[in-house]
Motif scaffolding. Structure first.
Motif, PDB file in Angstrom:
ATOM      1  N   UNK A 210      10.482  34.620  23.051  1.00 47.61           N
ATOM      2  CA  UNK A 210      11.130  34.028  24.225  1.00 47.61           C
ATOM      3  C   UNK A 210      12.625  33.857  23.969  1.00 47.61           C
ATOM      4  N   UNK A 211      12.984  33.443  22.743  1.00 40.95           N
ATOM      5  CA  UNK A 211      14.395  33.292  22.395  1.00 40.95           C
ATOM      6  C   UNK A 211      15.128  34.631  22.408  1.00 40.95           C
ATOM      7  N   UNK A 212      14.472  35.664  21.890  1.00 40.84           N
ATOM      8  CA  UNK A 212      15.078  36.999  21.935  1.00 40.84           C
ATOM      9  C   UNK A 212      15.237  37.468  23.383  1.00 40.84           C
ATOM     10  N   UNK A 213      14.224  37.178  24.183  1.00 37.83           N
ATOM     11  CA  UNK A 213      14.288  37.553  25.600  1.00 37.83           C
ATOM     12  C   UNK A 213      15.456  36.853  26.291  1.00 37.83           C
ATOM     13  N   UNK A 214      15.745  35.622  25.875  1.00 40.25           N
ATOM     14  CA  UNK A 214      16.882  34.883  26.443  1.00 40.25           C
ATOM     15  C   UNK A 214      18.192  35.621  26.176  1.00 40.25           C
ATOM     16  N   UNK A 215      18.353  36.143  24.951  1.00 40.24           N
ATOM     17  CA  UNK A 215      19.560  36.899  24.606  1.00 40.24           C
ATOM     18  C   UNK A 215      19.704  38.109  25.527  1.00 40.24           C
ATOM     19  N   UNK A 216      18.600  38.808  25.709  1.00 38.26           N
ATOM     20  CA  UNK A 216      18.610  40.026  26.534  1.00 38.26           C
ATOM     21  C   UNK A 216      18.946  39.690  27.989  1.00 38.26           C
ATOM     22  N   UNK A 217      18.230  38.732  28.538  1.00 42.85           N
ATOM     23  CA  UNK A 217      18.413  38.383  29.949  1.00 42.85           C
ATOM     24  C   UNK A 217      19.832  37.877  30.205  1.00 42.85           C
ATOM     25  N   UNK A 218      20.318  37.000  29.306  1.00 37.94           N
ATOM     26  CA  UNK A 218      21.625  36.398  29.532  1.00 37.94           C
ATOM     27  C   UNK A 218      22.730  37.458  29.585  1.00 37.94           C
ATOM     28  N   UNK A 219      22.810  38.278  28.546  1.00 36.24           N
ATOM     29  CA  UNK A 219      23.890  39.269  28.505  1.00 36.24           C
ATOM     30  C   UNK A 219      23.714  40.346  29.579  1.00 36.24           C
ATOM     31  N   UNK A 220      22.465  40.695  29.890  1.00 33.18           N
ATOM     32  CA  UNK A 220      22.223  41.698  30.932  1.00 33.18           C
ATOM     33  C   UNK A 220      22.652  41.171  32.296  1.00 33.18           C
ATOM     34  N   UNK A 221      22.375  39.898  32.562  1.00 31.76           N
ATOM     35  CA  UNK A 221      22.787  39.308  33.836  1.00 31.76           C
ATOM     36  C   UNK A 221      24.305  39.242  33.935  1.00 31.76           C
ATOM     37  N   UNK A 222      24.964  38.881  32.839  1.00 30.42           N
ATOM     38  CA  UNK A 222      26.429  38.892  32.841  1.00 30.42           C
ATOM     39  C   UNK A 222      26.961  40.294  33.103  1.00 30.42           C
ATOM     40  N   UNK A 223      26.305  41.291  32.493  1.00 31.15           N
ATOM     41  CA  UNK A 223      26.756  42.679  32.645  1.00 31.15           C
ATOM     42  C   UNK A 223      26.630  43.136  34.091  1.00 31.15           C
ATOM     43  N   UNK A 224      25.491  42.848  34.705  1.00 29.64           N
ATOM     44  CA  UNK A 224      25.298  43.254  36.101  1.00 29.64           C
ATOM     45  C   UNK A 224      26.278  42.534  37.030  1.00 29.64           C
ATOM     46  N   UNK A 225      26.555  41.271  36.714  1.00 30.87           N
ATOM     47  CA  UNK A 225      27.526  40.519  37.512  1.00 30.87           C
ATOM     48  C   UNK A 225      28.924  41.105  37.348  1.00 30.87           C
ATOM     49  N   UNK A 226      29.265  41.476  36.117  1.00 27.84           N
ATOM     50  CA  UNK A 226      30.586  42.066  35.867  1.00 27.84           C
ATOM     51  C   UNK A 226      30.773  43.360  36.651  1.00 27.84           C
ATOM     52  N   UNK A 227      29.773  44.215  36.624  1.00 27.80           N
ATOM     53  CA  UNK A 227      29.881  45.488  37.363  1.00 27.80           C
ATOM     54  C   UNK A 227      30.063  45.217  38.847  1.00 27.80           C
ATOM     55  N   UNK A 228      29.300  44.263  39.368  1.00 26.24           N
ATOM     56  CA  UNK A 228      29.419  43.910  40.788  1.00 26.24           C
ATOM     57  C   UNK A 228      30.823  43.399  41.106  1.00 26.24           C
ATOM     58  N   UNK A 229      31.364  42.536  40.253  1.00 24.64           N
ATOM     59  CA  UNK A 229      32.689  41.971  40.504  1.00 24.64           C
ATOM     60  C   UNK A 229      33.792  43.015  40.359  1.00 24.64           C
ATOM     61  N   UNK A 230      33.602  43.978  39.477  1.00 25.26           N
ATOM     62  CA  UNK A 230      34.590  45.059  39.342  1.00 25.26           C
ATOM     63  C   UNK A 230      34.770  45.761  40.683  1.00 25.26           C
ATOM     64  N   UNK A 231      33.647  46.086  41.320  1.00 22.18           N
ATOM     65  CA  UNK A 231      33.715  46.884  42.555  1.00 22.18           C
ATOM     66  C   UNK A 231      33.968  46.032  43.800  1.00 22.18           C
ATOM     67  N   UNK A 232      33.477  44.809  43.805  1.00 25.91           N
ATOM     68  CA  UNK A 232      33.578  43.984  45.014  1.00 25.91           C
ATOM     69  C   UNK A 232      34.795  43.062  45.013  1.00 25.91           C
ATOM     70  N   UNK A 233      35.336  42.765  43.835  1.00 23.24           N
ATOM     71  CA  UNK A 233      36.437  41.802  43.759  1.00 23.24           C
ATOM     72  C   UNK A 233      37.671  42.370  43.055  1.00 23.24           C
ATOM     73  N   UNK A 234      37.492  42.812  41.813  1.00 18.79           N
ATOM     74  CA  UNK A 234      38.651  43.156  40.993  1.00 18.79           C
ATOM     75  C   UNK A 234      39.383  44.394  41.491  1.00 18.79           C
ATOM     76  N   UNK A 235      38.646  45.467  41.754  1.00 16.81           N
ATOM     77  CA  UNK A 235      39.292  46.696  42.237  1.00 16.81           C
ATOM     78  C   UNK A 235      39.955  46.482  43.594  1.00 16.81           C
ATOM     79  N   UNK A 236      39.268  45.862  44.572  1.00 12.82           N
ATOM     80  CA  UNK A 236      39.944  45.606  45.851  1.00 12.82           C
ATOM     81  C   UNK A 236      41.214  44.758  45.701  1.00 12.82           C
ATOM     82  N   UNK A 237      41.209  43.763  44.813  1.00 11.53           N
ATOM     83  CA  UNK A 237      42.408  42.960  44.597  1.00 11.53           C
ATOM     84  C   UNK A 237      43.539  43.818  44.046  1.00 11.53           C
TER      85      UNK A 237
END
Length: 690
Positions: free
Chosen positions: A562-589
């Motif tokens: 479960x602890x290992x899964x936490x590492x995976x989920x946490x960083x993966x969620x950050x990664x998906x959020x980053x990609x979304x923000x690159x295209x929806x926020x950062x690039x348009x700005x």
């Protein structure tokens, strides 16, 4: 407000008032001696509890538990039923009080259960008060699987307290002949740090909404440099928020001791008085829920992430830990003569040994992936576990180690302004130490603000029990000879110091010199949560957990996964959020800024503006490339089946790439005009409460 204190808590006093006295005595006997309640007693308690809850506005009840996710869980069930004549009636039986059956299939289990194995059982924890929030009666419970596997953090915590009590009382009773210790209580006080920000500002940032942290954001011109927020004037909006929180806490009978501004802008703290450890953790979980709920009612958002904003302090949940007997002896209280206080010497020695022996376990138990951003950032303990005793106490233990006659020549008082001599605390506070003695307790400062205190206190209790058991075995043959008992006590303290005093540090734990010194001493330096998990991969848990029945090998393996899964989920969620923000926020700005600059450059070919244009243009391209690379890393991680290898890949590759991407985004933000900044900046956020 005092008359409202505890009105929504079905506490011991209310049980005594509402139950027939023989039933109350049966409950008390079951509580003290860990007996099962008979059906008649359970039915009587359930009836009284239901009547009290209905008078306080409840229409439903819920078994409230703490699954392995670390978040609270519940299922609301209605009191209302119908008679044989099809008429409505409120019913609540002893069976419903004592045992519930929520669906357990979707809670984390670390592979102990398949998704089709849905049965899970909740069992009433007699040691904790039930309470009413809104229209629901909450009943604190333990959560287990159909086959008896532990699926929660409450059961092991209660078990760990019992084994510490068993081992601790044996040691205490060797020395304290006038009083008999039949039980020891672990008393814990938790300090909860958190951030508040305006809800409208929060809603404009998908990183805050998805992960509770800003994964991009340039520093504000003004952060915490002036130290004007710390213990400063509480903003009016926050004053009202605190007032609303206090009312809810008072009604539940939770003693809120302190509330104040913390160091970082928008950062605050609330502390609750010491309680038995399982109740203290219940109170903290309730506090966190109340803080979030009340913030929304005040058009605010409460963040528990350990590091929501770069360049300013993050949040912890300091765990103040003490142990006392049934007659009130605090074993960590040095008294007037600590050198001759055998119980004090042995329990301090035990915590020295426990802290050193189980460094990596404590690192994992107190932390999480999100806490990695806080630890070692010149604001919290570093990732290296160390223990601070204070100069007087350290001198005492060093003298015992060296077999030197101890003489306490220190002046235990100081003279205050316009005051007579005032007693001085037995130690200063070392705010850089992971574990610090603070007079009659130990403060574990590594615990993250978003994490439950259960894991840390389970580990502490079991580590202390392990050490105390060994101490008792060495002392038991001398219990009738006070002189030999004293000699053996000093011998044990000396031995523990010789083997474990490397953990003691009274200096600056933030310094590079300490990191080098810790390495020389052989102390573990797990820079990330994953690194600490890796160190526990082949750890022998037999002495601390398995042989005492706290966890089985299967349950330990499940928790590890479960602890290992936490590492995976946490960083993966950050990664998906980053990609979304690159295209929806950062690039348009960035594109909007380029468009404005291009219009100016048509009429004025300024060299510096051209350089700025080119820099932003390059950063946009770099961010697009980063987004593509992150997508590829995510795709590759999804193809890795082994959970350890997957967690390692995510930690070493995705987390690293996110940091590199942030550096580009933050550099670009510094070049974007306010007009084109669609994301609230740190400056906007830090001023959102005024």
């Amino acid at each position: 407000m005092i008359e409202e204190f505890g009105i929504k808590s079905f506490n011991k006093k209310k049980m005594k008032e509402s139950l027939p006295y023989p039933i109350y005595l049966k409950w008390k006997d079951a509580l003290r001696n860990e007996k099962d309640l008979d059906r008649e007693t359970a039915d009587a308690i359930a009836h009284a509890m239901k009547d009290w809850a209905l008078k306080n506005g409840a229409t439903h009840f819920a078994h409230w538990f703490l699954p392995l996710s670390g978040h609270t869980a519940k299922k609301h069930e209605a009191f209302i039923s119908r008679t044989s004549d099809n008429e409505p009636i409120n019913r609540f039986s002893g069976k419903e009080l004592v045992k519930g059956e929520p669906d357990a299939s979707s809670f984390p289990s670390g592979g102990m259960r398949s998704t089709f194995e849905a049965r899970g059982y909740t069992y009433w924890d007699l040691t904790a008060n039930s309470f009413v929030i809104g229209n629901v009666l909450y009943i604190p419970t333990i959560f287990m699987s159909y086959k008896g596997e532990k699926l929660d953090k409450r059961g092991p915590l209660i078990d760990s307290t019992k084994i510490l009590s068993d081992e601790g009382t044996r040691v205490v009773n060797l020395f304290e002949k006038e009083e008999y210790a039949y039980r020891m209580r672990v008393k814990v006080g938790l300090e909860q740090e958190f951030f508040l920000l305006d809800k409208e500002v929060y809603n404009k940032r998908s990183d805050l909404k998805n992960i509770g942290r800003t994964i991009v954001g340039a520093p504000s011109p003004k952060g915490q440099e002036l130290s004007d927020h710390y213990f400063g004037q509480i903003p009016a909006r926050v004053e009202k928020f605190y007032k609303d929180v206090d009312k809810k806490l008072y009604e539940l009978g939770i003693y809120s001791e302190a509330e104040h501004n913390e160091v970082a802008p928008n950062q605050f703290e609330m502390a609750i008085l010491f309680e038995n450890v399982n109740v203290a953790i219940d109170d903290n979980q309730l506090l966190m829920n109340i803080l979030k709920e009340t913030a929304l009612e005040n058009n605010l958002v409460c963040l528990f992430h350990e590091k929501p904003f770069n360049s300013v302090n993050g949040s912890g949940k300091h765990n103040n830990y003490s142990i006392s007997t049934n007659y009130g002896l605090n074993v960590f209280d040095p008294g007037d003569d600590p050198y001759n206080n055998n119980v004090f010497l042995l329990f301090i020695a035990a915590i020295i040994e426990a802290t050193d022996k189980y460094q990596s376990l404590l690192r994992v138990s107190a932390s999480s992936t999100s806490n990695d951003f806080r630890l070692g950032a010149d604001e919290a303990p570093p990732a290296i576990i160390s223990l601070f005793l204070g100069s007087d106490l350290e001198e005492l233990f060093r003298d015992i180690k060296e077999d030197i006659e101890y003489k306490n020549d220190s002046d235990n008082s100081f003279r205050g302004y316009n005051l007579l001599s005032v007693p001085r605390d037995s130690s200063d506070r070392n705010r850089t130490a992971a574990v610090a003695f603070t007079g009659n307790k130990f403060e574990f400062r590594m615990l993250g603000s978003s994490k439950t205190g259960s894991d840390l206190n389970i580990a502490l209790n079991c580590a202390m029990a392990d050490s105390l058991a060994n101490i008792y075995e060495k002392l038991k043959d001398f219990q009738d000879d006070p002189k030999k008992l004293r000699e053996k006590t000093l011998e044990i303290v000396r031995e523990i110091m010789e083997n474990h005093d490397r953990i003691i540090c009274d200096g600056n734990n933030y310094s590079e010199e300490w990191k080098e010194e810790a390495k020389r001493r052989g102390l573990a330096n797990h820079k990330t949560y994953f690194d600490a998990l890796a160190a526990l991969r082949d750890f022998d848990f037999n002495d601390i957990f398995i042989k005492r029945g706290i966890y089985t090998e299967k349950e330990i393996k499940a928790s590890y996964e479960i602890n290992l899964e936490e590492v995976i989920i946490y960083h993966s969620l950050e990664a998906k959020t980053m990609v979304s923000m690159i295209h929806k926020d950062l690039i348009p700005m960035g594109m909007a800024e380029l468009n404005d600059l291009s219009q100016i450059l048509k009429f004025k070919n300024n060299e510096k503006l051209r350089i700025k244009y080119d820099r932003i243009d390059k950063m946009i391209i770099d961010l697009l490339e980063c987004g593509d690379e992150i997508d590829l890393l995510l795709d590759h991680s999804n193809k890795i089946d082994d959970i350890y290898n997957k967690a390692e890949y995510v930690e070493r590759n995705i987390a690293t790439k996110l940091l590199a991407t942030r550096r580009i985004a933050d550099q670009m933000e510094r070049l974007i005009s306010r007009k084109n900044m669609t994301l609230p900046s740190y400056e906007d956020i830090f001023n959102s409460l005024s």
